[in-house]
Design an enzyme around this catalytic site. Structure first.
Site, PDB file in Angstrom:
ATOM      1  N   LYS A 116     -23.440  -1.995  17.837  1.00 26.13           N
ATOM      2  CA  LYS A 116     -23.771  -1.675  19.362  1.00 26.13           C
ATOM      3  C   LYS A 116     -23.313  -0.551  19.613  1.00 26.13           C
ATOM      4  O   LYS A 116     -21.839  -0.072  19.600  1.00 26.13           O
ATOM      5  CB  LYS A 116     -23.350  -2.813  20.058  1.00 26.13           C
ATOM      6  N   LEU A 117     -24.122   0.393  20.120  1.00 25.38           N
ATOM      7  CA  LEU A 117     -23.641   1.737  20.609  1.00 25.38           C
ATOM      8  C   LEU A 117     -23.710   1.801  22.147  1.00 25.38           C
ATOM      9  O   LEU A 117     -24.350   1.865  22.606  1.00 25.38           O
ATOM     10  CB  LEU A 117     -24.496   3.127  20.213  1.00 25.38           C
ATOM     11  N   ILE A 120     -42.862  20.986  34.196  1.00 27.81           N
ATOM     12  CA  ILE A 120     -41.870  20.356  35.141  1.00 27.81           C
ATOM     13  C   ILE A 120     -40.521  21.068  35.196  1.00 27.81           C
ATOM     14  O   ILE A 120     -39.915  21.333  36.164  1.00 27.81           O
ATOM     15  CB  ILE A 120     -42.001  18.902  35.060  1.00 27.81           C
ATOM     16  N   ASN A 121     -40.009  21.212  33.918  1.00 31.43           N
ATOM     17  CA  ASN A 121     -38.697  21.755  33.789  1.00 31.43           C
ATOM     18  C   ASN A 121     -38.789  23.358  34.336  1.00 31.43           C
ATOM     19  O   ASN A 121     -37.972  24.032  35.046  1.00 31.43           O
ATOM     20  CB  ASN A 121     -38.387  22.095  32.199  1.00 31.43           C
ATOM     21  N   GLY A 181     -33.627  32.366  20.173  1.00 36.79           N
ATOM     22  CA  GLY A 181     -32.592  31.223  20.147  1.00 36.79           C
ATOM     23  C   GLY A 181     -31.206  32.019  20.622  1.00 36.79           C
ATOM     24  O   GLY A 181     -31.150  32.742  21.750  1.00 36.79           O
ATOM     25  N   GLY A 227     -31.417  35.753  21.229  1.00 42.20           N
ATOM     26  CA  GLY A 227     -32.083  36.611  22.442  1.00 42.20           C
ATOM     27  C   GLY A 227     -33.533  36.542  22.477  1.00 42.20           C
ATOM     28  O   GLY A 227     -34.212  35.426  22.191  1.00 42.20           O
ATOM     29  N   SER A 279     -25.835  22.015  25.428  1.00 45.85           N
ATOM     30  CA  SER A 279     -27.313  21.337  25.112  1.00 45.85           C
ATOM     31  C   SER A 279     -28.262  22.613  25.244  1.00 45.85           C
ATOM     32  O   SER A 279     -28.200  23.273  26.159  1.00 45.85           O
ATOM     33  CB  SER A 279     -27.471  20.250  26.188  1.00 45.85           C
ATOM     34  N   ASP A 307     -37.908  26.750  28.866  1.00 45.65           N
ATOM     35  CA  ASP A 307     -38.198  26.513  30.079  1.00 45.65           C
ATOM     36  C   ASP A 307     -37.582  26.955  31.114  1.00 45.65           C
ATOM     37  O   ASP A 307     -38.020  27.792  32.019  1.00 45.65           O
ATOM     38  CB  ASP A 307     -38.494  24.918  30.559  1.00 45.65           C
TER      39      ASP A 307
HETATM   40  N1  LIG Z   1     -27.384  28.978  21.001  1.00 48.03           N
HETATM   41  C1  LIG Z   1     -27.737  29.862  22.163  1.00 48.03           C
HETATM   42  N2  LIG Z   1     -26.901  30.602  22.445  1.00 48.03           N
HETATM   43  C2  LIG Z   1     -27.227  31.410  23.430  1.00 48.03           C
HETATM   44  N3  LIG Z   1     -28.629  31.639  24.146  1.00 48.03           N
HETATM   45  C3  LIG Z   1     -29.532  30.641  23.814  1.00 48.03           C
HETATM   46  C4  LIG Z   1     -29.124  29.751  22.483  1.00 48.03           C
HETATM   47  N4  LIG Z   1     -30.217  29.147  22.586  1.00 48.03           N
HETATM   48  C5  LIG Z   1     -31.172  29.228  23.192  1.00 48.03           C
HETATM   49  N5  LIG Z   1     -30.834  30.450  23.936  1.00 48.03           N
HETATM   50  C6  LIG Z   1     -31.555  31.107  25.106  1.00 48.03           C
HETATM   51  O1  LIG Z   1     -32.659  30.452  25.425  1.00 48.03           O
HETATM   52  C7  LIG Z   1     -33.910  31.422  25.239  1.00 48.03           C
HETATM   53  C8  LIG Z   1     -34.985  30.448  24.395  1.00 48.03           C
HETATM   54  O2  LIG Z   1     -34.331  29.561  23.639  1.00 48.03           O
HETATM   55  P1  LIG Z   1     -35.212  29.412  22.128  1.00 48.03           P
HETATM   56  O3  LIG Z   1     -35.585  30.513  21.334  1.00 48.03           O
HETATM   57  O4  LIG Z   1     -34.403  28.387  21.365  1.00 48.03           O
HETATM   58  O5  LIG Z   1     -36.612  28.658  22.712  1.00 48.03           O
HETATM   59  P2  LIG Z   1     -37.226  27.499  22.276  1.00 48.03           P
HETATM   60  O6  LIG Z   1     -37.257  27.254  20.828  1.00 48.03           O
HETATM   61  O7  LIG Z   1     -38.485  27.664  22.867  1.00 48.03           O
HETATM   62  O8  LIG Z   1     -36.693  26.343  22.934  1.00 48.03           O
HETATM   63  P3  LIG Z   1     -37.169  24.901  23.564  1.00 48.03           P
HETATM   64  O9  LIG Z   1     -36.501  23.919  22.508  1.00 48.03           O
HETATM   65  O10 LIG Z   1     -36.401  24.887  24.991  1.00 48.03           O
HETATM   66  O11 LIG Z   1     -38.615  24.937  23.482  1.00 48.03           O
HETATM   67  C9  LIG Z   1     -33.399  32.240  24.116  1.00 48.03           C
HETATM   68  O12 LIG Z   1     -34.254  33.382  24.142  1.00 48.03           O
HETATM   69  C10 LIG Z   1     -31.999  32.661  24.736  1.00 48.03           C
HETATM   70  O13 LIG Z   1     -31.982  33.404  25.547  1.00 48.03           O
END
Ligand SMILES: Nc1ncnc2c1ncn2[C@@H]1O[C@H](COP(=O)(O)OP(=O)(O)OP(=O)(O)O)[C@@H](O)[C@H]1O
Ligand SMILES: [Mg+2]
Length: 317
Positions: free
Chosen positions: A27-28, A42-43, A226, A229, A250, A256
């Protein structure tokens, strides 16, 4: 004045909780969950609100979970346009294991949408959209909706002379990218799917992005990278914007929050480079907090100042 209308075809109640250790057959015991209105558009609407803006949040909703979704958005004082559906709005679950700080995200497919229901949404949108408005569609399509749903949305935006901003994936993205889109925000994997390649490296990113713009009716391409940038590509410019290193908690809603930051920048009249800088700031700000809180404006503003101090990596096409 231009309005922002967001569209969410597959909204959700996002439930977040934490647990000390995850393993099978036991059980968690989780902490009290928090509930948030979720789903792409929505986000975006929630993040726009946090950045001091307003939007009309348009979405499909059904059942008791749909009623709860409305309540959650009412509490945030977000104007809504609801298309009722027979199915029940989905509920997603995110669990953070506090012993490893790893997060597990369980996403549900969402209820099927009947033809009469999605046709209703198109009619409503046609009535709501005005010239110069920003229409932001974000999120995957739920079962039953035709793959070309965002193509239909794009046509409505084009007829109304509104600016269509799209953030989606899969077949829906591939189809819609062939129609008129003002701004597209794929991540690397999504751009790969658009270009018909299995993976993209730093070596071919720029040429693939440029090639995509040459062959499609899209004015602005923002490829999010990610932690690295984002890359802005238009017919005249190519600019890479770095993301600051932060304590990441997270990544829910990073994309979004980024889209929200960019559309607000357009409303504020910022340049496209500053738009992407603020988008990256908002995306990164969203990663600094647990759960589904999205970006906080104070964090985003601080990160934006940091990004502005970095030497831009500019390339002119
Ligand atoms: N680990 C991280 N460190 C710093 N900035 C991040 C990181 N992950 C995401 N970001 C920021 O959030 C923006 C969008 O992230 P990402 O490229 O992961 O988009 P996505 O894959 O569409 O994300 P989602 O899962 O929300 O759809 C990036 O351009 C960056 O500015
Ligand atoms: Mg995304």
């Amino acid at each position: 004045m231009a309005r922002i209308i967001t569209l969410t075809v597959n909204p959700a109640i996002d439930k977040s909780t934490t647990v000390a250790g995850i393993g099978p057959n036991t059980k968690l015991r989780c902490t009290q969950p928090t509930f948030d209105a979720g789903g792409g558009g929505i986000n975006v609407s929630r993040a726009i609100k946090k950045l001091g803006g307003t939007s009309l949040c348009s979405y499909f909703s059904g059942g008791p979970s749909g009623a709860y979704l409305k309540q959650l958005l009412d509490e945030k004082d977000i104007e809504q346009s609801i298309t009722p559906i027979k199915g029940f709005t989905r509920e997603n679950l995110a669990v953070t294991d506090t012993s490893t700080n790893q997060q597990y995200r369980f996403g549900m497919p969402g209820p099927p949408i009947q033809e009469a229901e999605w046709q209703n949404a198109l009619k409503q949108l046609e009535l709501q959209l005005n010239k110069g408005d920003y229409l932001v569609a974000s999120g995957k399509l739920p079962p039953n909706i035709p793959d070309d749903f965002y193509v239909k949305i794009s046509r409505i935006a084009e007829n109304k002379e509104a600016l269509f901003i799209l953030d989606t994936s899969g077949e829906a993205l591939i189809k819609a990218a062939k129609s008129r889109v003002y701004m597209l925000k794929p991540n690397l994997a999504e751009l790969g799917a658009l270009c018909g390649v299995t993976s993209i490296t730093d070596l071919d990113l720029k040429s693939l992005a440029q090639e995509f713009l040459e062959n499609n009716d899209c004015q602005i391409l923002v490829v999010s990278l990610g932690p690295k940038g984002a890359l802005l590509v238009t017919k005249n410019e190519m600019v890479q914007v770095p993301a600051p290193v932060v304590h990441q908690k997270s990544t829910i809603g990073a994309g979004d929050s980024m889209v929200a930051g960019m559309v607000m920048s357009l409303i504020w009249g910022k340049s496209l480079v500053d738009m992407v800088r603020y988008g990256v700031a908002c995306g990164t700000a969203a990663t600094m907090h647990h759960g589904t809180q999205l970006c906080i404006k104070e964090d985003a503003d601080k990160l934006y100042e940091w990004i502005k101090q970095q030497a831009p990596i500019l390339e002119t096409n």
